[in-house]
Design a protein around this motif. Structure first.
Motif, PDB file in Angstrom:
ATOM      1  N   ALA A 395       0.817  -1.223   0.000  1.00 23.07           N
ATOM      2  CA  ALA A 395       0.000   0.000   0.000  1.00 23.07           C
ATOM      3  C   ALA A 395       0.850   1.273   0.000  1.00 23.07           C
ATOM      4  CB  ALA A 395      -0.910  -0.011   1.230  1.00 23.07           C
ATOM      5  N   HIS A 396       2.140   1.149   0.272  1.00 24.59           N
ATOM      6  CA  HIS A 396       2.984   2.335   0.428  1.00 24.59           C
ATOM      7  C   HIS A 396       3.478   2.820  -0.934  1.00 24.59           C
ATOM      8  CE1 HIS A 396       6.126   5.012   1.837  1.00 24.59           C
ATOM      9  NE2 HIS A 396       5.709   4.829   3.087  1.00 24.59           N
ATOM     10  N   PRO A 397       3.357   4.128  -1.218  1.00 25.06           N
ATOM     11  CA  PRO A 397       3.733   4.624  -2.542  1.00 25.06           C
ATOM     12  C   PRO A 397       5.221   4.482  -2.858  1.00 25.06           C
ATOM     13  CG  PRO A 397       3.235   6.439  -1.020  1.00 25.06           C
ATOM     14  CD  PRO A 397       2.816   5.178  -0.343  1.00 25.06           C
ATOM     15  N   ARG A 398       6.089   4.449  -1.846  1.00 28.76           N
ATOM     16  CA  ARG A 398       7.530   4.398  -2.113  1.00 28.76           C
ATOM     17  C   ARG A 398       8.151   3.037  -1.821  1.00 28.76           C
ATOM     18  NH1 ARG A 398       9.791   9.229  -3.152  1.00 28.76           N
ATOM     19  NH2 ARG A 398      11.144   7.808  -4.312  1.00 28.76           N
ATOM     20  N   LEU A 399       7.319   2.062  -1.447  1.00 27.54           N
ATOM     21  CA  LEU A 399       7.871   0.730  -1.161  1.00 27.54           C
ATOM     22  C   LEU A 399       7.305  -0.272  -2.168  1.00 27.54           C
ATOM     23  CD1 LEU A 399       7.634   0.696   2.751  1.00 27.54           C
ATOM     24  CD2 LEU A 399       9.595   1.346   1.323  1.00 27.54           C
ATOM     25  N   GLU A 400       8.101  -1.278  -2.485  1.00 25.33           N
ATOM     26  CA  GLU A 400       7.750  -2.208  -3.561  1.00 25.33           C
ATOM     27  C   GLU A 400       7.939  -3.637  -3.040  1.00 25.33           C
ATOM     28  OE1 GLU A 400       9.920  -1.174  -7.268  1.00 25.33           O
ATOM     29  OE2 GLU A 400      10.394  -3.319  -7.307  1.00 25.33           O
ATOM     30  N   LEU A 401       6.844  -4.388  -3.000  1.00 26.51           N
ATOM     31  CA  LEU A 401       6.880  -5.760  -2.464  1.00 26.51           C
ATOM     32  C   LEU A 401       7.368  -6.735  -3.526  1.00 26.51           C
ATOM     33  CD1 LEU A 401       5.982  -7.561   0.016  1.00 26.51           C
ATOM     34  CD2 LEU A 401       3.829  -7.887  -1.226  1.00 26.51           C
ATOM     35  N   HIS A 402       8.200  -7.683  -3.111  1.00 21.87           N
ATOM     36  CA  HIS A 402       8.595  -8.727  -4.064  1.00 21.87           C
ATOM     37  C   HIS A 402       7.509  -9.792  -4.208  1.00 21.87           C
ATOM     38  CE1 HIS A 402      10.386 -12.819  -4.709  1.00 21.87           C
ATOM     39  NE2 HIS A 402      10.601 -12.244  -5.857  1.00 21.87           N
ATOM     40  N   ALA A 403       7.101 -10.378  -3.100  1.00 21.92           N
ATOM     41  CA  ALA A 403       6.056 -11.415  -3.155  1.00 21.92           C
ATOM     42  C   ALA A 403       5.463 -11.580  -1.760  1.00 21.92           C
ATOM     43  CB  ALA A 403       6.627 -12.738  -3.651  1.00 21.92           C
ATOM     44  N   ALA A 409       8.578 -14.049   6.528  1.00 18.54           N
ATOM     45  CA  ALA A 409       9.558 -13.124   5.957  1.00 18.54           C
ATOM     46  C   ALA A 409       9.159 -12.753   4.536  1.00 18.54           C
ATOM     47  CB  ALA A 409      10.943 -13.767   5.945  1.00 18.54           C
ATOM     48  N   PHE A 410       9.609 -11.605   4.101  1.00 19.48           N
ATOM     49  CA  PHE A 410       9.375 -11.222   2.704  1.00 19.48           C
ATOM     50  C   PHE A 410      10.420 -10.189   2.281  1.00 19.48           C
ATOM     51  CE2 PHE A 410       6.844  -8.345   5.299  1.00 19.48           C
ATOM     52  CZ  PHE A 410       7.136  -7.091   4.755  1.00 19.48           C
ATOM     53  N   LEU A 411      10.566 -10.042   0.974  1.00 18.37           N
ATOM     54  CA  LEU A 411      11.505  -9.081   0.391  1.00 18.37           C
ATOM     55  C   LEU A 411      10.742  -7.879  -0.160  1.00 18.37           C
ATOM     56  CD1 LEU A 411      13.912 -11.438  -1.602  1.00 18.37           C
ATOM     57  CD2 LEU A 411      13.935 -10.789   0.816  1.00 18.37           C
ATOM     58  N   PHE A 412      11.422  -6.757  -0.159  1.00 21.86           N
ATOM     59  CA  PHE A 412      10.837  -5.540  -0.722  1.00 21.86           C
ATOM     60  C   PHE A 412      11.979  -4.589  -1.029  1.00 21.86           C
ATOM     61  CE2 PHE A 412      10.934  -2.443   2.929  1.00 21.86           C
ATOM     62  CZ  PHE A 412      11.537  -3.268   3.858  1.00 21.86           C
ATOM     63  N   ARG A 413      11.649  -3.406  -1.545  1.00 17.18           N
ATOM     64  CA  ARG A 413      12.683  -2.383  -1.641  1.00 17.18           C
ATOM     65  C   ARG A 413      12.044  -1.011  -1.657  1.00 17.18           C
ATOM     66  NH1 ARG A 413      15.239  -3.279  -7.753  1.00 17.18           N
ATOM     67  NH2 ARG A 413      13.239  -3.394  -8.843  1.00 17.18           N
ATOM     68  N   TYR A 414      12.866  -0.047  -1.373  1.00 15.17           N
ATOM     69  CA  TYR A 414      12.458   1.354  -1.477  1.00 15.17           C
ATOM     70  C   TYR A 414      12.569   1.718  -2.954  1.00 15.17           C
ATOM     71  CZ  TYR A 414      12.645   6.413  -0.995  1.00 15.17           C
ATOM     72  OH  TYR A 414      12.405   7.753  -1.122  1.00 15.17           O
ATOM     73  N   ALA A 415      11.500   2.291  -3.490  1.00 19.92           N
ATOM     74  CA  ALA A 415      11.478   2.588  -4.922  1.00 19.92           C
ATOM     75  C   ALA A 415      12.051   3.981  -5.159  1.00 19.92           C
ATOM     76  CB  ALA A 415      10.045   2.491  -5.454  1.00 19.92           C
ATOM     77  N   THR A 416      13.239   4.030  -5.695  1.00 15.83           N
ATOM     78  CA  THR A 416      13.863   5.328  -5.985  1.00 15.83           C
ATOM     79  C   THR A 416      13.261   5.917  -7.255  1.00 15.83           C
ATOM     80  OG1 THR A 416      15.597   4.046  -7.078  1.00 15.83           O
ATOM     81  CG2 THR A 416      16.076   4.887  -4.868  1.00 15.83           C
ATOM     82  N   ALA A 417      13.260   7.241  -7.304  1.00 13.43           N
ATOM     83  CA  ALA A 417      12.765   7.902  -8.514  1.00 13.43           C
ATOM     84  C   ALA A 417      13.645   7.512  -9.693  1.00 13.43           C
ATOM     85  CB  ALA A 417      12.765   9.424  -8.311  1.00 13.43           C
ATOM     86  N   ASP A 418      14.947   7.474  -9.469  1.00 12.31           N
ATOM     87  CA  ASP A 418      15.883   7.054 -10.511  1.00 12.31           C
ATOM     88  C   ASP A 418      16.234   5.583 -10.284  1.00 12.31           C
ATOM     89  OD1 ASP A 418      17.974   6.510 -12.166  1.00 12.31           O
ATOM     90  OD2 ASP A 418      19.317   8.069 -11.377  1.00 12.31           O
ATOM     91  N   LEU A 463      15.588  -5.372   0.215  1.00 16.37           N
ATOM     92  CA  LEU A 463      15.471  -5.344   1.680  1.00 16.37           C
ATOM     93  C   LEU A 463      14.618  -6.537   2.126  1.00 16.37           C
ATOM     94  CD1 LEU A 463      14.893  -1.521   2.180  1.00 16.37           C
ATOM     95  CD2 LEU A 463      17.049  -2.791   2.332  1.00 16.37           C
ATOM     96  N   LYS A 464      14.744  -6.849   3.403  1.00 17.58           N
ATOM     97  CA  LYS A 464      14.037  -8.035   3.906  1.00 17.58           C
ATOM     98  C   LYS A 464      13.521  -7.768   5.306  1.00 17.58           C
ATOM     99  CE  LYS A 464      16.663 -11.672   5.056  1.00 17.58           C
ATOM    100  NZ  LYS A 464      17.319 -13.000   5.045  1.00 17.58           N
ATOM    101  N   LEU A 465      12.299  -8.189   5.568  1.00 19.39           N
ATOM    102  CA  LEU A 465      11.799  -8.218   6.943  1.00 19.39           C
ATOM    103  C   LEU A 465      11.565  -9.671   7.335  1.00 19.39           C
ATOM    104  CD1 LEU A 465       9.218  -5.284   7.271  1.00 19.39           C
ATOM    105  CD2 LEU A 465      11.646  -5.335   7.904  1.00 19.39           C
ATOM    106  N   THR A 466      12.025 -10.021   8.521  1.00 22.24           N
ATOM    107  CA  THR A 466      11.793 -11.355   9.068  1.00 22.24           C
ATOM    108  C   THR A 466      11.104 -11.160  10.409  1.00 22.24           C
ATOM    109  OG1 THR A 466      13.882 -12.048   8.056  1.00 22.24           O
ATOM    110  CG2 THR A 466      12.874 -13.566   9.618  1.00 22.24           C
ATOM    111  N   ALA A 485      10.951   4.033   4.974  1.00 23.28           N
ATOM    112  CA  ALA A 485      10.667   5.001   3.916  1.00 23.28           C
ATOM    113  C   ALA A 485      11.371   6.326   4.186  1.00 23.28           C
ATOM    114  CB  ALA A 485       9.149   5.214   3.789  1.00 23.28           C
ATOM    115  N   ALA A 486      11.382   6.765   5.434  1.00 24.54           N
ATOM    116  CA  ALA A 486      12.037   8.031   5.773  1.00 24.54           C
ATOM    117  C   ALA A 486      13.542   7.934   5.521  1.00 24.54           C
ATOM    118  CB  ALA A 486      11.773   8.390   7.238  1.00 24.54           C
TER     119      ALA A 486
END
Lengths: 495, 495
Positions: A395-403, A409-418, A463-466, A485-486
């Motif tokens: 749901a977060h505009p700047r975060l991107e879920l892998h699966a 646990a799951f993987l994600f990343r902060y979505a950079t403009a570039d 990135l990963k959260l467990t 995100a910050a």
């Protein structure tokens, strides 16, 4: 008797321990208060300098001084914002049980160093074998963790499948005159300890064939069958298939039943690395994911992951006790034959170690205290937390879920403009969170061969959260995602 | 939160632990009182049945119930009549420090699971390297014990001496077209883990050449040089020499300096197994026995033997950090290169394990609390006790000493009137002492090739005392020898 010379055992041991334990508890509380977060807000250099100062400036009371320093300088998995690794916050009851083991110091290499611990370990292993679905001919041992358990599985596979008797040297290495080249099959997302074990065993890291995975990082059973067929076609010898039940990064569970079939067809040992996913056996909701695990010849379980034990609490199980043959040892000072005939049992031949701490005890106490159902509720709570956090990422505009998370646990990343800055910013934001003492978040990469995933492979930071702390709340998770995100925004707007 | 779900970490951890630790202390005291001796007066079958009853009849309070059962059913090394194995009674201060490790659960496979523990382990290893006499280029790691440390030494030797890069497969096994046959040299009295390691590493148990020993079970350095020469003459490749500093049974210390010379001449790695004898480095009186240890390429030390730590407290050291190369690993989720460049250290590449408990902490607290001098006094006290007991054996009409103790252990036997009954009576008297709960005495055999010793070799039972409790008194030892002799008389007069 001067300071520090009292022993922990005997009738007087408890009395000697009592004031020292009070010192430890006070120091643990003081260190945690001073840290005031999941990890001290220090760079590694700053922390090392600070600890060196403590060590050089203190003049005594070392138990309290060093315990407070250890507590302050810990990444504390009991803090909800410490959520990087398969590094669980232990249950207090397990820690208390582990104290009894330290105090009594049983060693499981002979009965006369561990009479009760030998009995308790044997009955715990029978209970865990039933949990896996093994019959009464199973056997096993406590290990230091999945890495040792995976090594044991591959060692037994090597010795049995290559038809070597105990202790013979390995002659099958594709040399002119040698036998067929031994091969081990594991998914691209399998733990690195599989390759490490192959190297240790003299098979060579490149004996390990990396089988492709699907987008959720599950081994493709069709690709496994094809790899086995091709290998056999090249005249090689399939020694083992290592299926993973809970990959370190995403908790992916290989289709165990589908992997068992080609393994059996080609005469390969099936080892299931359930170091992480074995915890799912405690949960009625998640246990079906491990369907087929009882077909494995050997299994790794780690109760210091989804089992809330202090390390180490690894378990290695084999389906048939007789497959343990190549490890059997007789040491005249530990398990003489006539003592065994007289009824003195020996666990020496089940372990790669000699001296061996009674790690089974804390697991036995925990299982009795909480029951499978109680532990299952903790597993489910962490699964729910992971799903909540993943939804928050989505749901977060700047975060991107892998699966979606499979376990906790799951993987994600902060979505950079570039997009070109993604890897650098994600790596830096994680270090920023550590340095500022805000959160401990994991990082990893996706396997290179991952079909259809943009930005998989070396250097492409995820990135990963467990989630292993069942007492974490949803508002803790909201706070954690805001912090990530910050930190991403701060790094992205930086130089 | 239901019973048992509290965590040991965080600000509230100490409070959750406090009542549980009280339960454990009470149960430890109760179990020790009920045992009322070094070991419960039970056969293995009786003890197992008793523990099964406890497990089936209790309805809760499992921490206390099972801790009391464990304490009751222990062979307690803090009892002066428990003197069989290298199984030490832990110091209360070490046990208390180990509680902090259980509660905080740092794992040394990455900095962000163990910031302070990483610093403390690194500085402890530097201190232990200095104790061995190594320079600043040494490196090492905590291990589960001598068996793992010996495996690590032989693994590095295999990979370096055979000139294999990390993870390549072993191709040198005397096959047509293969290279020269690898060989490992160790004394006849070396620990069985050397052969076990050779099997695990794929070299084969029979790669180990057993070098003859003298009557005190020290490796004959001349025989080592001859064995190396003959092996080289057969076109074999000497991979390693394993010298023992403190054999398990007699504490014999190989002549390290004399062993180093031929090892160097033939390009073999020198590993010194000082799992037991390393403790002598703490004593001004005994340290000279280890003269030459700093010439070793690698060393095993076990602080759960002559160091009074609860297991595990093994240490593996190498003289030159760069020889660790073949174990180095990069795991993208644990030690990514850019994190290391940013100053985040990683100990992953020093260990065979991944998850790894902070066993260094208890050793560091103990060393600080007692100092080398304080620990040295404990070593000397045990050495004195061993000499006293050996003198008592020598003076006893029915006991027969094998040789004077070198460290804190020695062999002896009960002298039967009929020499043909010696082995059966000695084995049976030991089991009688166990069954009656009177004493825990060790047993073993002398190596087959022992020059000039009547009754050496397989099946020729020797008894063993290992004195590791510095608080034992001379009257305890008198009582122990009387108990052994009385049990011998009872068995001899039996059927």
């Amino acid at each position: 008797m001067t300071e520090g010379e009292a022993l922990s055992g005997g009738v007087g041991g408890a009395g000697a321990l009592e004031p020292l334990l009070r010192t430890v508890l006070d120091a643990l509380a003081e260190g945690a208060r001073r840290r005031a977060g999941p990890i001290p807000a220090r760079t590694p250099g700053e922390l090392a300098a600070e600890l060196d100062r403590v060590a050089s400036e203190s003049a005594g009371g070392w138990l309290g001084v060093l315990t407070a320093a250890l507590a302050y300088g810990s990444a504390d998995p009991a803090d909800p914002l410490c959520a990087a690794h398969l590094h669980c916050p232990p249950l207090a009851v397990a820690v208390a049980a582990d104290l009894a083991v330290s105090a009594l110091n049983p060693s499981l290499d002979s009965w006369d160093q561990a009479p009760a611990a030998t009995v308790l370990e044997t009955s715990l292993l029978a209970e865990l074998a039933r949990l896996v679905g093994y019959g009464t001919s199973a056997a096993g041992v406590l290990t230091s963790g999945g890495t040792e358990s995976n090594l044991m599985g591959l060692m037994l596979a090597r010795d049995l499948v290559l038809g070597r008797a105990s202790g013979e040297r390995i002659e099958l290495s594709g040399l002119p005159g040698g036998g067929p080249r031994p091969r081990v099959f594991a998914s691209e997302a399998a733990h690195f300890s599989t390759r490490r074990a192959a190297a240790l065993l003299g098979l060579g890291e490149d004996a390990v064939v990396a089988v492709p995975v699907d987008r959720e990082l599950r081994m493709d059973a069709g690709a496994l069958a094809a790899a086995l067929r091709e290998s056999a076609g090249r005249g090689e010898r399939p020694v083992a298939v290592v299926a993973t039940a809970g990959t370190t990064d995403t908790g992916a569970i290989d289709p165990l039943r589908e992997c068992a079939e080609p393994a059996a067809e080609y005469g390969a040992w099936l080892h299931v690395d359930a170091a992480y996913g074995g915890g799912a056996l405690l949960s009625d909701r998640l246990a079906p994911l491990l369907d087929g695990i009882a077909l494995a010849d050997s299994v790794s379980l780690d109760w210091h992951k989804l089992g809330w034990q202090p390390a180490a609490a690894g378990v290695f199980l084999v389906r048939r006790a007789e497959t343990y043959a190549s490890l059997a040892r007789r040491a005249v000072y530990l398990n003489p034959a006539d003592d065994e005939e007289a009824g003195y049992p020996s666990l020496l031949g089940y372990s790669l170690r000699t001296t061996r701490r009674a790690d089974a005890f804390k697991i036995a106490v925990t299982l009795r205290t909480l029951g499978r159902a109680g532990l299952g509720r903790l597993v489910d709570a962490c699964h729910d937390l992971a799903r909540y956090a993943a939804a928050g990422v989505r749901a977060h505009p700047r975060l991107e879920l892998h699966a979606e998370p499979v376990l906790t646990a799951f993987l994600f990343r902060y979505a950079t403009a570039d997009p070109a800055r993604s890897d650098a910013v994600n790596a830096a934001l994680r270090r920023r969170l550590l340095r500022e003492g805000t959160a401990v978040v994991g990082r990893t990469e996706l396997p290179e061969g991952l079909a259809g995933e943009p930005g998989a492979g070396p250097g492409r930071v995820r990135l990963k959260l467990t989630l292993l702390n069942p007492h974490t709340t949803t508002s803790d998770l909201d706070r954690l995602l805001r912090a990530v995100a910050a930190a991403g925004e701060a790094e992205e707007s930086g130089p």
